[in-house]
Design an enzyme around this catalytic site. Structure first.
Site, PDB file in Angstrom:
ATOM      1  N   GLY A  87       0.860  -1.178   0.000  1.00 32.46           N
ATOM      2  CA  GLY A  87       0.000   0.000   0.000  1.00 32.46           C
ATOM      3  C   GLY A  87       0.891   1.220   0.000  1.00 32.46           C
ATOM      4  N   ARG A  93      -2.440  14.709  -6.651  1.00 37.54           N
ATOM      5  CA  ARG A  93      -2.654  15.119  -5.244  1.00 37.54           C
ATOM      6  C   ARG A  93      -3.365  16.469  -5.136  1.00 37.54           C
ATOM      7  NH1 ARG A  93       2.756  12.030  -3.201  1.00 37.54           N
ATOM      8  NH2 ARG A  93       1.657  10.079  -2.863  1.00 37.54           N
ATOM      9  N   GLU A 140      -4.258   8.142  -2.435  1.00 41.06           N
ATOM     10  CA  GLU A 140      -3.219   9.018  -3.026  1.00 41.06           C
ATOM     11  C   GLU A 140      -2.125   9.347  -2.012  1.00 41.06           C
ATOM     12  OE1 GLU A 140      -4.449   8.557  -6.419  1.00 41.06           O
ATOM     13  OE2 GLU A 140      -3.154  10.297  -6.405  1.00 41.06           O
ATOM     14  N   THR A 185      -1.385   8.219   2.173  1.00 43.29           N
ATOM     15  CA  THR A 185      -2.110   8.574   3.402  1.00 43.29           C
ATOM     16  C   THR A 185      -1.572   9.910   3.939  1.00 43.29           C
ATOM     17  OG1 THR A 185      -0.512   7.457   4.809  1.00 43.29           O
ATOM     18  CG2 THR A 185      -2.371   6.124   4.024  1.00 43.29           C
TER      19      THR A 185
HETATM   20  C1  LIG Z   1     -12.001   3.979  -1.304  1.00 46.46           C
HETATM   21  C2  LIG Z   1     -10.578   3.691  -1.702  1.00 46.46           C
HETATM   22  C3  LIG Z   1     -10.204   3.901  -3.023  1.00 46.46           C
HETATM   23  C4  LIG Z   1      -8.894   3.591  -3.422  1.00 46.46           C
HETATM   24  N1  LIG Z   1      -8.543   3.731  -4.747  1.00 46.46           N
HETATM   25  C5  LIG Z   1      -7.341   3.255  -5.162  1.00 46.46           C
HETATM   26  C6  LIG Z   1      -7.018   3.221  -6.566  1.00 46.46           C
HETATM   27  O1  LIG Z   1      -7.786   3.650  -7.431  1.00 46.46           O
HETATM   28  N2  LIG Z   1      -5.830   2.660  -6.933  1.00 46.46           N
HETATM   29  C7  LIG Z   1      -4.948   2.170  -6.017  1.00 46.46           C
HETATM   30  O2  LIG Z   1      -3.902   1.681  -6.431  1.00 46.46           O
HETATM   31  N3  LIG Z   1      -5.205   2.219  -4.686  1.00 46.46           N
HETATM   32  C8  LIG Z   1      -6.384   2.732  -4.246  1.00 46.46           C
HETATM   33  N4  LIG Z   1      -6.679   2.754  -2.892  1.00 46.46           N
HETATM   34  C9  LIG Z   1      -5.711   2.247  -1.936  1.00 46.46           C
HETATM   35  C10 LIG Z   1      -5.036   3.351  -1.129  1.00 46.46           C
HETATM   36  O3  LIG Z   1      -4.215   4.137  -1.953  1.00 46.46           O
HETATM   37  C11 LIG Z   1      -4.251   2.657   0.005  1.00 46.46           C
HETATM   38  O4  LIG Z   1      -5.201   2.150   0.908  1.00 46.46           O
HETATM   39  C12 LIG Z   1      -3.272   3.577   0.681  1.00 46.46           C
HETATM   40  O5  LIG Z   1      -2.183   3.832  -0.160  1.00 46.46           O
HETATM   41  C13 LIG Z   1      -2.739   3.014   2.003  1.00 46.46           C
HETATM   42  O6  LIG Z   1      -2.191   1.763   1.806  1.00 46.46           O
HETATM   43  P1  LIG Z   1      -2.584   0.541   2.744  1.00 46.46           P
HETATM   44  O7  LIG Z   1      -4.070   0.437   2.702  1.00 46.46           O
HETATM   45  O8  LIG Z   1      -1.835  -0.675   2.362  1.00 46.46           O
HETATM   46  O9  LIG Z   1      -2.182   0.995   4.185  1.00 46.46           O
HETATM   47  P2  LIG Z   1      -0.776   0.804   4.915  1.00 46.46           P
HETATM   48  O10 LIG Z   1       0.326   1.216   4.027  1.00 46.46           O
HETATM   49  O11 LIG Z   1      -0.736  -0.580   5.470  1.00 46.46           O
HETATM   50  O12 LIG Z   1      -0.917   1.853   6.081  1.00 46.46           O
HETATM   51  C14 LIG Z   1      -1.681   1.625   7.267  1.00 46.46           C
HETATM   52  C15 LIG Z   1      -1.454   2.813   8.195  1.00 46.46           C
HETATM   53  O13 LIG Z   1      -0.053   2.919   8.531  1.00 46.46           O
HETATM   54  C16 LIG Z   1       0.441   4.210   8.187  1.00 46.46           C
HETATM   55  N5  LIG Z   1       1.811   4.120   7.702  1.00 46.46           N
HETATM   56  C17 LIG Z   1       2.311   3.314   6.733  1.00 46.46           C
HETATM   57  N6  LIG Z   1       3.624   3.543   6.530  1.00 46.46           N
HETATM   58  C18 LIG Z   1       3.970   4.537   7.408  1.00 46.46           C
HETATM   59  C19 LIG Z   1       5.197   5.224   7.694  1.00 46.46           C
HETATM   60  N7  LIG Z   1       6.306   4.948   7.040  1.00 46.46           N
HETATM   61  N8  LIG Z   1       5.158   6.185   8.644  1.00 46.46           N
HETATM   62  C20 LIG Z   1       4.021   6.483   9.334  1.00 46.46           C
HETATM   63  N9  LIG Z   1       2.838   5.862   9.098  1.00 46.46           N
HETATM   64  C21 LIG Z   1       2.814   4.906   8.149  1.00 46.46           C
HETATM   65  C22 LIG Z   1      -0.496   4.707   7.093  1.00 46.46           C
HETATM   66  O14 LIG Z   1      -0.488   6.105   6.999  1.00 46.46           O
HETATM   67  C23 LIG Z   1      -1.833   4.153   7.551  1.00 46.46           C
HETATM   68  O15 LIG Z   1      -2.393   5.007   8.483  1.00 46.46           O
HETATM   69  C24 LIG Z   1      -7.956   3.111  -2.459  1.00 46.46           C
HETATM   70  C25 LIG Z   1      -8.344   2.941  -1.130  1.00 46.46           C
HETATM   71  C26 LIG Z   1      -9.636   3.216  -0.745  1.00 46.46           C
HETATM   72  C27 LIG Z   1     -10.019   2.990   0.695  1.00 46.46           C
END
Ligand SMILES: Cc1cc2nc3c(=O)[nH]c(=O)nc-3n(C[C@H](O)[C@H](O)[C@H](O)COP(=O)(O)OP(=O)(O)OC[C@H]3O[C@@H](n4cnc5c(N)ncnc54)[C@H](O)[C@@H]3O)c2cc1C
Length: 415
Positions: free
Chosen positions: A143, A269, A392, A394
């Protein structure tokens, strides 16, 4: 004095967007929030009539053989787009995501595609039935850390095709692009899982490609009308020429391809920030209107400590709304001038997501029990706002980008 007034042409288009937001989006917003997964046909049809003609002219110009004269001054089309995104999201942020357009996928094709690729993938957005584009990066194990992508693309030299295998999750407009229209999805995959970022390339997968299935449709907290799905690629074959950017896969030490793909975020963004600010403005205006009906308005002539708690909350919301929108405009105007905007784009995105979450939540709070019911849209906007802290990049990831940029740290030094 700096003027933030939009040029007259943009103001006229904004009036049109406001009409759509009021008469089409707001009129159907509750229906599609309640009936998740139904398509907002009224909005799609209205937008397609307009966008098909606009795209036809835009893509014809883009793929024209004649060299274009050098542009003088800023690219107002970018500012116009951001202002319209804010207005449509003021109408309904989830419905805005259903706009029949190449969207993020199109931005990737436009940024690095060859003329032949632009003709092949974009021209059809100016003709026929509504179509959508999508972008698939996120995976169950990748992610925030895109370099962990495990979807593979292997070149079959016998047929000169890329063979894709893997799973993508949470893909906006995935079903609309691949199953419900003749659209496409830009899929990030690795050509060498050992090479980290250097191995990641993007590939255009068109609707109708065998081996691609929609495996899951999400039920969501907010933006419920927006299509969010998982995609499975099982020996999905795409032509060799569907790779975006350099097809030179031997260049494994270089992260140029990956950096090119990340550039798409510099453009997307500010758009996410604008969408967040549309929801924030809708919530703020509703709170102002309902409180004014009770005789509560801000008296700006009085010092803050003499104001009621309501007034103090309202001016805080107003200040955050202005700050978030100004940051969004700054990142947009820099882009329109062709200046690097990565820092500004991440700042605007992180701030706008936080602002929309804060303002929409405050609006529910100030409106009391009514704000918590479906009488008003405040509760819906509170649910819709939160996504802007997540996709886009977090809030935490965009804050990291800002911190690294200001402090001069590398990705390795500050993670
Ligand atoms: C409704 C919706 C639409 C979406 N549309 C798309 C799309 O069109 N295409 C696509 O590719 N993706 C899409 N996404 C996915 C979205 O981009 C990801 O959910 C997002 O990038 C976060 O990745 P993750 O879910 O794996 O969370 P993780 O990376 O597992 O993060 C979990 C938490 O840990 C925090 N975290 C992670 N790393 C760090 C760090 N180094 N320092 C501090 N905090 C950290 C994050 O901020 C978050 O709060 C969508 C998601 C949703 C919910």
């Amino acid at each position: 004095m700096i003027s933030f007034e939009m040029p007259e042409k943009i103001q006229n288009e904004l009036q049109m967007a406001q009409m759509v937001a009021q008469q089409v989006m707001r009129a159907t917003t509750r229906k599609y929030d309640d009936q998740e997964h139904e398509r907002p046909h009224e909005y799609v049809n209205v937008m397609w009539q307009v966008l098909r003609e606009q795209n036809k002219r835009r893509f014809e110009r883009m793929i024209d053989d004649d060299p274009k004269p050098e542009r003088e001054g800023p690219n107002w089309a970018i500012v116009r787009l951001i202002a319209i995104v804010e207005m449509l999201s003021w109408g309904d942020a989830g419905m805005y995501l259903c706009t029949p357009d190449p969207l993020l996928g199109g931005a990737a094709v436009e940024a690095v595609g060859t003329r032949e690729q632009k003709v092949r993938f974009l021209k059809k957005f100016g003709e026929g039935e509504p179509k959508w584009g999508a972008m698939a990066i996120t995976e169950p194990g990748a992610g925030s850390d895109n370099s962990a992508i495990r979807t593979t693309a292997v070149l079959d030299e016998a047929t000169n095709e890329w063979v894709l295998n893997g799973e993508k999750i949470f893909i906006t407009n995935g079903r609309l692009a691949l199953e419900e229209s003749d659209g496409f999805c830009v899929v990030w995959a690795t050509v060498d899982p050992q090479a980290g970022r250097a191995g990641i390339k993007s590939f255009v997968v068109e609707a109708g490609t065998p081996g691609v299935t929609v495996s899951k449709q999400e039920h969501k907290l907010g933006i419920r009308v927006s299509d969010t799905v998982s995609l499975v690629f099982k020996n999905a074959r795409v032509p060799y020429d569907n790779i975006l950017g350099s097809p030179e896969v031997q260049e494994k030490k270089s992260t140029r391809g990956f950096k090119g793909a990340m550039k798409t975020f510099d453009a997307s963004r500010p758009a996410v920030a604008a969408s967040a600010m549309g929801v924030a403005r809708a919530s703020l205006e509703l709170a102002q209107e309902k409180l004014a009906e009770e005789g509560i308005t801000v008296d700006y002539t009085r010092p803050r400590h003499e104001m009621s708690a309501y007034e103090q909350d309202l001016i805080e919301m107003e200040a955050q709304q202005k700050a978030g929108w100004l940051l969004t405009l700054k990142s947009t105007v820099k882009m329109a001038h062709g200046q690097p905007n990565r820092l500004d784009a991440s700042m605007a995105k992180a701030r706008a997501g936080e602002t929309a979450t804060f303002i929409s939540q405050k609006a529910v709070e100030l409106l009391g029990p009514l704000g918590y019911t479906k009488e008003l849209l405040a509760e819906k906007w509170m649910r819709d706002a939160k996504i802007n802290d997540i996709y886009e990049g977090t809030k935490q990831i965009n804050t990291l980008i800002v911190a690294r940029s200001i402090l001069g740290y590398s990705r390795r030094e500050l993670k």
